[in-house]
Scaffold this active site. Sequence first.
Site, mmCIF file in Angstrom:
data_model
loop_
_atom_site.group_PDB
_atom_site.id
_atom_site.type_symbol
_atom_site.label_atom_id
_atom_site.label_comp_id
_atom_site.label_asym_id
_atom_site.label_seq_id
_atom_site.Cartn_x
_atom_site.Cartn_y
_atom_site.Cartn_z
ATOM 1 N N CYS A 54 -4.791 -7.961 7.184
ATOM 2 C CA CYS A 54 -5.465 -8.188 5.901
ATOM 3 C C CYS A 54 -6.003 -9.607 5.788
ATOM 4 O O CYS A 54 -6.996 -9.848 5.093
ATOM 5 C CB CYS A 54 -4.494 -7.937 4.740
ATOM 6 S SG CYS A 54 -3.557 -6.399 4.857
ATOM 7 N N GLU A 451 8.758 -3.156 -3.491
ATOM 8 C CA GLU A 451 8.042 -1.885 -3.504
ATOM 9 C C GLU A 451 8.867 -0.815 -2.816
ATOM 10 O O GLU A 451 9.586 -1.089 -1.850
ATOM 11 C CB GLU A 451 6.700 -2.019 -2.783
ATOM 12 C CG GLU A 451 5.687 -2.837 -3.536
ATOM 13 C CD GLU A 451 4.353 -2.931 -2.833
ATOM 14 O OE1 GLU A 451 3.398 -3.396 -3.456
ATOM 15 O OE2 GLU A 451 4.256 -2.530 -1.657
ATOM 16 N N SER A 477 4.189 0.711 -3.986
ATOM 17 C CA SER A 477 2.969 0.334 -3.277
ATOM 18 C C SER A 477 1.805 1.138 -3.821
ATOM 19 O O SER A 477 1.982 2.250 -4.336
ATOM 20 C CB SER A 477 3.140 0.612 -1.785
ATOM 21 O OG SER A 477 1.894 0.655 -1.132
#
Length: 563
Positions: A54, A451, A477
């Site tokens: 990412c 999460e 998530s």
Amino acid sequence: MNGAEELNKYSKTLTQEVSNPAAQAMLYAIGLKEEDMSKPQIGIASTGYEGNPCNIHLNGLSVHVKKGIQANDMVGLIFHTIGVSDGMTNGNDGMSYSLPSRDIIADSIENVVSAQWYDGLITVVGCDKNMPGAVMAMARINRPSIMVYGGTVRSGSYKGKKLDIVSAFEAYGKKINNAISDEDYKGVIQNSIPGQGACGGMYTANTMASSLEALGITLPDTASYPATHEGKIAECVAIGAAMKNLLEKNIKPRDIITRKSIENALTIVMALGGSTNAVLHYLAIAHAADVPLTYKDIQEISDRTPLIADFKPSGKYYMEEVLSIGGLPAIMKYLMKKGLIHGDCLTISGKTVAENLANVPDLDFETQDMVHPLENPLKPSGHIQILYGNLAERGGVAKITGKEGLRFEGPAKVCDKEEEMLEAIAKGEIKEGQVIVIRYEGPKGGPGMPEMLKPTSAVMGAGLGDKVALITDGRFSGGTHGFVVGHIAPEAYEGGNIALVKDGDIISIDAESKEITVHVSNEELAERRKNWKPLTPPFIEKGVLRKYFKTVSAADEGCVTDK
């Protein structure tokens, strides 16, 4: 006073004032010339690092942003802040550091821009907490600012099937259920993510990128381009002219982040089937911008916004495909024409939303089914529902697309911490019809409100996705799907009734009446409370988690640390 001097109203403290010779000496030392001392200085905050796909390319994009800044007669100065990979920390103790990283990002950007007297800010971001953290900093600093999104990842492929990060998580559930071979398990893992870019469905990164474009804090179409698309570099170079325009017109984040623009952002979250994390993040962004926002407001937006986009995780399309239908602007234009988007909100282009969308092609409902018309939605109202009841007196956030049904009732299977649930599913102790309760995962109890993607993916992979429900005081998530409720407040550590639930208690979850109830009398709950002691959170003797534990607000307040 010439135009350049008018644009450097902050940096001139260091570059022009006679009483700051050391600052000027240091600026000459980094290569600035005398003519640069009268130019505006723009801080370029990159969250780039080599540890995850990412963010791996963001430092490179920052260089292109700097070129655009320099080409427009400004000084661009790159600095860096942190990132934490949600995908890599899910299901292990590293996830306790994920949500705290949002506030560290905000704090660190605010710190640098304020201390260094930058006239403007550009943030180059790519993952779940980068984006809200960056925008929180913008709202606090309130100097001309632009967010640049690094872009979505392309989909992976294995044996002819499209894959993404959630495919890898769900493969684990299949493995423990003996529903996948060792070869295919490894094949899915090795081919889920082909390269750079944020997780490819309408997960938290793409949810935030899309909704922040609707908020007006990015250039139009920034959410649409995949990380590897040539348009992404062109967008970065174009930031320079956009920033010069903001400085000249003195347009600041709080001119853009208003109640109406936040409504636009949350409308996009609901229409696209976005992540429940957006609830946390927009509460925090609104707090930073001094815009009142509550669960009630978010529910009202959900009630009036149909779910119309068929994106992963509960749908079939990936973010990389949105360009083929005209990009996010085409979706925004459609919603604006239908009265769901405020067209008069100012954006960082210097134009209103309506002006930005004026020449955007209309959505064609004859040639695509990625986005449905409002008359034929996937769900007539938003998938995010705020539930209340004796299990969530201050609210819980449900993600109900309609595919899971609208009501679930069953006996509780109680797990203190995520690891206990994963052990239970591995042993075959999670049964059809149960309501899985994972507690002590809240902002303080986690700590860090981890999460629950690994548990929900394990449930999906085990073939129980439509046969159980899962509730938690942790969060989910953007890749989570199934009948799930998170953000339960008060959390277990603070004595919320979720801490008092026992195995076998009947729990009902109703997305239509917006209620979540444990069917135990008030007298019985009061009796159980007499013997209750909180489970002590781990890892909080010192350091960043200790600070977070001491300062974080509750989930229904956005988990902010500067209340």
